[in-house]
Design a protein around this motif. Structure first.
Motif, PDB file in Angstrom:
ATOM      1  N   GLU A 152       8.029   8.889  26.141  1.00 29.41           N
ATOM      2  CA  GLU A 152       8.846   9.839  25.383  1.00 29.41           C
ATOM      3  C   GLU A 152       9.996   9.140  24.652  1.00 29.41           C
ATOM      4  N   ASP A 153      10.547   8.099  25.276  1.00 29.74           N
ATOM      5  CA  ASP A 153      11.723   7.446  24.696  1.00 29.74           C
ATOM      6  C   ASP A 153      11.387   6.350  23.685  1.00 29.74           C
ATOM      7  N   ASP A 154      10.116   6.030  23.563  1.00 29.56           N
ATOM      8  CA  ASP A 154       9.734   4.989  22.607  1.00 29.56           C
ATOM      9  C   ASP A 154       9.860   5.514  21.189  1.00 29.56           C
ATOM     10  N   TYR A 155      10.306   4.695  20.307  1.00 30.67           N
ATOM     11  CA  TYR A 155      10.231   5.059  18.891  1.00 30.67           C
ATOM     12  C   TYR A 155       9.999   3.820  18.052  1.00 30.67           C
ATOM     13  N   MET A 156       9.604   4.085  16.812  1.00 32.06           N
ATOM     14  CA  MET A 156       9.181   3.001  15.946  1.00 32.06           C
ATOM     15  C   MET A 156       9.928   3.150  14.626  1.00 32.06           C
ATOM     16  N   LYS A 157      10.481   2.056  14.132  1.00 31.66           N
ATOM     17  CA  LYS A 157      11.155   2.138  12.835  1.00 31.66           C
ATOM     18  C   LYS A 157      10.580   1.083  11.895  1.00 31.66           C
ATOM     19  N   LEU A 158      10.790   1.323  10.628  1.00 28.96           N
ATOM     20  CA  LEU A 158      10.247   0.417   9.617  1.00 28.96           C
ATOM     21  C   LEU A 158      11.029  -0.889   9.643  1.00 28.96           C
ATOM     22  N   SER A 159      10.319  -1.981   9.682  1.00 25.82           N
ATOM     23  CA  SER A 159      10.969  -3.282   9.730  1.00 25.82           C
ATOM     24  C   SER A 159      10.988  -3.918   8.346  1.00 25.82           C
ATOM     25  N   SER A 160       9.854  -3.899   7.656  1.00 30.02           N
ATOM     26  CA  SER A 160       9.824  -4.427   6.294  1.00 30.02           C
ATOM     27  C   SER A 160       8.690  -3.782   5.525  1.00 30.02           C
ATOM     28  N   ILE A 161       8.856  -3.785   4.214  1.00 28.14           N
ATOM     29  CA  ILE A 161       7.820  -3.199   3.358  1.00 28.14           C
ATOM     30  C   ILE A 161       7.751  -3.988   2.056  1.00 28.14           C
ATOM     31  N   THR A 162       6.540  -4.255   1.637  1.00 26.35           N
ATOM     32  CA  THR A 162       6.323  -4.889   0.334  1.00 26.35           C
ATOM     33  C   THR A 162       5.219  -4.101  -0.353  1.00 26.35           C
ATOM     34  N   LEU A 163       5.518  -3.665  -1.552  1.00 30.76           N
ATOM     35  CA  LEU A 163       4.541  -2.896  -2.312  1.00 30.76           C
ATOM     36  C   LEU A 163       4.314  -3.624  -3.633  1.00 30.76           C
ATOM     37  N   SER A 164       3.047  -3.913  -3.921  1.00 26.11           N
ATOM     38  CA  SER A 164       2.784  -4.655  -5.163  1.00 26.11           C
ATOM     39  C   SER A 164       1.544  -4.109  -5.857  1.00 26.11           C
ATOM     40  N   LYS A 170       2.261  -8.242  -9.010  1.00 27.05           N
ATOM     41  CA  LYS A 170       3.686  -8.054  -9.258  1.00 27.05           C
ATOM     42  C   LYS A 170       4.251  -7.029  -8.265  1.00 27.05           C
ATOM     43  N   GLN A 171       5.402  -7.373  -7.722  1.00 33.30           N
ATOM     44  CA  GLN A 171       6.028  -6.482  -6.741  1.00 33.30           C
ATOM     45  C   GLN A 171       6.574  -5.234  -7.447  1.00 33.30           C
ATOM     46  N   ILE A 172       6.430  -4.103  -6.796  1.00 37.89           N
ATOM     47  CA  ILE A 172       6.888  -2.840  -7.388  1.00 37.89           C
ATOM     48  C   ILE A 172       8.269  -2.522  -6.827  1.00 37.89           C
ATOM     49  N   GLU A 173       9.203  -2.260  -7.731  1.00 38.63           N
ATOM     50  CA  GLU A 173      10.558  -1.914  -7.278  1.00 38.63           C
ATOM     51  C   GLU A 173      10.625  -0.409  -7.064  1.00 38.63           C
ATOM     52  N   SER A 174      10.405  -0.039  -5.862  1.00 37.41           N
ATOM     53  CA  SER A 174      10.408   1.392  -5.546  1.00 37.41           C
ATOM     54  C   SER A 174      11.473   1.672  -4.493  1.00 37.41           C
ATOM     55  N   VAL A 175      11.861   2.918  -4.431  1.00 37.21           N
ATOM     56  CA  VAL A 175      12.788   3.341  -3.370  1.00 37.21           C
ATOM     57  C   VAL A 175      11.916   3.889  -2.243  1.00 37.21           C
ATOM     58  N   ASN A 176      12.058   3.288  -1.083  1.00 39.69           N
ATOM     59  CA  ASN A 176      11.201   3.688   0.031  1.00 39.69           C
ATOM     60  C   ASN A 176      12.023   4.415   1.085  1.00 39.69           C
ATOM     61  N   PHE A 193       2.553   9.928  10.613  1.00 43.52           N
ATOM     62  CA  PHE A 193       3.911   9.693  10.147  1.00 43.52           C
ATOM     63  C   PHE A 193       3.860   9.172   8.708  1.00 43.52           C
ATOM     64  N   LEU A 194       4.963   9.331   8.011  1.00 41.94           N
ATOM     65  CA  LEU A 194       4.963   9.132   6.564  1.00 41.94           C
ATOM     66  C   LEU A 194       5.837   7.969   6.139  1.00 41.94           C
ATOM     67  N   LEU A 195       5.401   7.331   5.077  1.00 40.08           N
ATOM     68  CA  LEU A 195       6.241   6.370   4.368  1.00 40.08           C
ATOM     69  C   LEU A 195       6.213   6.818   2.909  1.00 40.08           C
ATOM     70  N   LYS A 196       7.412   7.056   2.370  1.00 45.41           N
ATOM     71  CA  LYS A 196       7.483   7.592   1.005  1.00 45.41           C
ATOM     72  C   LYS A 196       8.008   6.518   0.066  1.00 45.41           C
ATOM     73  N   SER A 197       7.343   6.417  -1.068  1.00 42.97           N
ATOM     74  CA  SER A 197       7.763   5.446  -2.069  1.00 42.97           C
ATOM     75  C   SER A 197       7.946   6.168  -3.391  1.00 42.97           C
ATOM     76  N   ARG A 198       9.048   5.906  -4.050  1.00 37.35           N
ATOM     77  CA  ARG A 198       9.291   6.614  -5.309  1.00 37.35           C
ATOM     78  C   ARG A 198       9.824   5.633  -6.348  1.00 37.35           C
ATOM     79  N   ILE A 199       9.308   5.760  -7.569  1.00 36.10           N
ATOM     80  CA  ILE A 199       9.922   5.039  -8.689  1.00 36.10           C
ATOM     81  C   ILE A 199      10.317   6.088  -9.713  1.00 36.10           C
ATOM     82  N   ALA A 200      11.567   6.020 -10.131  1.00 33.47           N
ATOM     83  CA  ALA A 200      12.082   7.039 -11.041  1.00 33.47           C
ATOM     84  C   ALA A 200      12.035   6.529 -12.469  1.00 33.47           C
ATOM     85  N   GLY A 201      12.156   7.461 -13.369  1.00 34.79           N
ATOM     86  CA  GLY A 201      12.189   7.102 -14.794  1.00 34.79           C
ATOM     87  C   GLY A 201      10.888   7.458 -15.463  1.00 34.79           C
TER      88      GLY A 201
END
Lengths: 477, 175
Positions: A152-164, A170-176, A193-201
């Motif tokens: 119950e007390d275990d949890y997982m968090k994002l350590s690193s992300i690379t999106l290309s 080419k690496q994508i500059e997104s807000v994750n 569980f979700l990982l959201k990536s957004r690029i604006a403009g």
């Protein structure tokens, strides 16, 4: 002797019985026996009706049992629910019968990329069953490796992300954005569980082929306390690195957004702004707002709430809304994300607050030697200036109940040169007498003259008494 | 073709047609219940007369044979009851009836059913003499068709066991 033979013998014996060959005489000598024919007829009819009623009851019970079994199977077996949903005329019936609406049953499946990808590292397999994507947003759905979140007390968090981009590399500059995952949160969201990536403009959009590399950290609180008590120091085994996992994803063609032009002009707190348009995507809705140049203040943020059908107002959660401002505050795009675990439907959005920065107070100068702030701000107070070695930590008290980031992450020196801030953070102290005290702080290396200029980016939200209503249509492009 | 509906509308020929079609089955049932050919003939005649008098009570929900057998059975039981009142030693009569089962062609059948309970005997009579199905027998005896089927199979098993035990082939025992 079997039963058939016994039946044959009985039939033969019955056939051999003497017969009464007398023709109908139309008279008898036993009519003194009371005639109960009517009662007999009623009894026979009653028995017949009773039998019919029993048969109908049996049919109704059978149908009810079948119906209940159908509902049970729909709600217990995702495979069965899937199969039923694939039958066109059953799909709509099934959608009304599913009590616990899982992701596949609730989300509009026509926009889901069912990729069913897996990546394995160190015998741990991370699964990516679905992706929802449009030109500006990609939502990755994951299932955690088995046995990672077993307590119950275990949890997982994002350590690193690379999106290309898979084609160009080419690496994508997104807000994750990523919310930490626990056993309880997984149970709420169909083990996803979700990982959201957004690029604006308007000119930027995601490529169709993506390469995603993610790694996570598993944090076990119980293990932390145990290891601390035994060793006195935090052990490395407390934080388990999971991954990296690499996925190559090919997205379906992006669905064109549905654009609703509103051009709805509103004036609030002497500020004029126009809600220009709504762009509805499978992942959410973009609201484009233009701010009037003549406004005495910059509108630094708008607060939104969702009005439910029963009239209750719920503030849009921070992780469901993102805002992207033009540098000069002339316009902004607010993106309100869909609830992927609920059925798509139109919603009424209410604009319930706005945050204002007076134009003449956009830039704030701090004199470190005198510990003063000019011009004085209504919503923040300079609380302390602590000099240590060559750096200075500034702390500000926010004069309100809301948490926000009042300054941009840089300062300007007297020559107008930009320098970054470091070690920024916010503390919230709840005291019975003092109430909630919110302070924000950061550290910087001061220029020789000890004068720095900070740029205001946000301020205390002002509630709107007569909220503006905007209907967010469900995406059905 | 529904004779009894026509009888209700006063068609005497339909009564004759109904009699021609079913009187043998009704007579055989009456004979088995009353164990008296003369009374059985009278009961058969009276059954059809009663059908004529009460044809308007008939509902097409019931088969004609169910209606006829229901009336015939009730009449025969009434005759038996009346005879029991007239002869106080009714039990003696029953014993006599049982004893008489060794003679007469109609008694071959009843004699064969002797090892069974009254209800089982009645079910086999209605099945083999009146050619009723489980549903129709159930309506007459106020039992479910499933219960009738169960009792019927049970009766056949009993007969099977009885006659196998006495020498294997039932034909040699009874015939």
């Amino acid at each position: 002797m079997n039963m058939k033979r016994m039946e044959r013998i009985l039939k033969e014996k019955a056939d051999h019985m003497e017969v009464h060959s007398e023709s109908f005489l139309g008279m008898s000598r036993i009519h003194e026996i009371a005639d109960h024919t009517k009662e007999i007829s009623d009894l026979l009819l009653h028995n017949c009706e009773k039998r019919m009623a029993k048969r109908i009851a049996a049919y109704v019970t059978g149908i009810a049992v079948l119906f209940l079994s159908f509902i049970l199977c729909l709600n217990v077996s995702p495979v069965f629910a899937d199969t039923v949903s694939s039958v066109p005329w059953l799909h709509s019936i099934a959608s009304h019968l599913i009590l616990h609406r899982g992701f596949e049953q609730t989300a509009d499946t026509s926009y889901i990329n069912e990729c069913k990808l897996t990546a394995t590292t160190d015998d741990l397999t991370l699964t990516m069953p679905y992706v929802i994507a449009d030109e500006h947003n990609v939502i990755f759905f994951f299932q955690p490796p088995e046995g990672v979140l077993n307590k119950e007390d275990d949890y997982m968090k994002l350590s690193s992300i690379t999106l290309s981009d898979s084609n160009t590399g080419k690496q994508i500059e997104s807000v994750n954005s990523f919310s930490s995952v626990s056993k309880a949160s997984l149970q709420e969201n169909d083990n996803l569980f979700l990982l959201k990536s957004r690029i604006a403009g308007d000119k930027k959009q995601f490529p169709q082929a993506l390469t995603l590399t993610v790694s996570f950290q598993k944090i076990s609180l119980k293990d932390t306390s145990a290891s601390l008590s035994e060793n006195g120091t935090e052990s490395d085994s407390v934080l388990n690195q999971i991954g990296p996992f690499t996925f190559h994803i090919t997205l379906n063609d992006f669905v064109e957004p549905v654009v609703h032009t509103l051009n709805q002009t509103e004036t609030m707190e002497n500020q004029k702004f126009t809600i220009k348009s709504l762009k509805t995507y499978p992942t959410g809705t973009e609201i484009q707002v233009l701010f009037d140049e003549q406004n005495p203040c910059f509108i630094s943020d708008l607060g939104f709430s969702i009005l439910s059908e029963d009239g209750t107002l719920t503030e849009v959660a921070e992780d469901r809304i993102t805002s992207e401002y033009e540098e000069d505050y002339s316009s902004a795009v607010f993106f309100i994300e869909s609830d992927y675990f609920d059925q798509p439907s139109s919603q009424t959005l209410l604009l319930t607050s706005l945050s204002l920065i007076p134009k003449e107070k956009e830039y704030v100068t701090i004199d470190i030697s005198t510990k003063t702030m000019t011009p004085a701000q209504e919503d923040i107070t300079l609380l302390s200036v602590e000099e240590k070695d060559s750096s200075v930590t500034l702390a500000f008290l926010l004069n309100g109940p809301s948490v926000y980031n009042p300054f941009a992450q840089y300062f300007l020196d007297s020559d107008g040169l930009s320098h970054s801030l470091s070690n920024s953070g916010t503390t919230i102290e709840k005291g019975s007498e003092t109430g909630t005290v919110i302070t924000t702080f950061f550290t910087l290396t001061p220029p020789p003259d000890g004068r720095i200029t900070l740029r205001r980016t946000d301020s205390l939200p002002i509630p709107i008494t007569d909220p503006v209503s905007i209907t967010l249509p469900a995406f059905n492009g | 073709m529904n004779h009894i509906k026509d009888i209700a509308s006063g068609d005497f020929f339909s009564l004759k047609a109904l009699y021609k079609e079913h009187h043998i089955k009704v007579y055989r049932l009456a004979l088995c219940i009353l164990d008296d050919p003369f009374l059985a003939r009278e009961a058969t005649q009276e059954t059809f007369l009663r059908v004529q008098r009460n044809a308007d009570c008939y509902s097409p929900v019931l088969s004609e044979m169910t209606f006829l057998v229901g009336i015939a059975r009730s009449l025969c039981l009434d005759i038996l009851k009346k005879r029991a009142l007239q002869i106080p030693e009714y039990e003696q009569t029953k014993k006599l009836r049982t004893a008489s089962m060794t003679t007469g062609s109609h008694n071959d059948f009843m004699n064969f059913l002797a090892p069974l309970s009254d209800l089982e005997q009645e079910i086999l009579c209605l099945r083999f003499l009146c050619e009723l199905n489980d549903k129709e027998i159930g309506i007459i005896l106020s039992k479910t068709p499933r219960m009738i089927k169960r009792l019927y199979n049970q009766a056949l098993r009993k007969l099977n066991l009885t006659y196998r035990g006495e020498g294997g082939d039932s034909d040699s025992v009874v015939e």
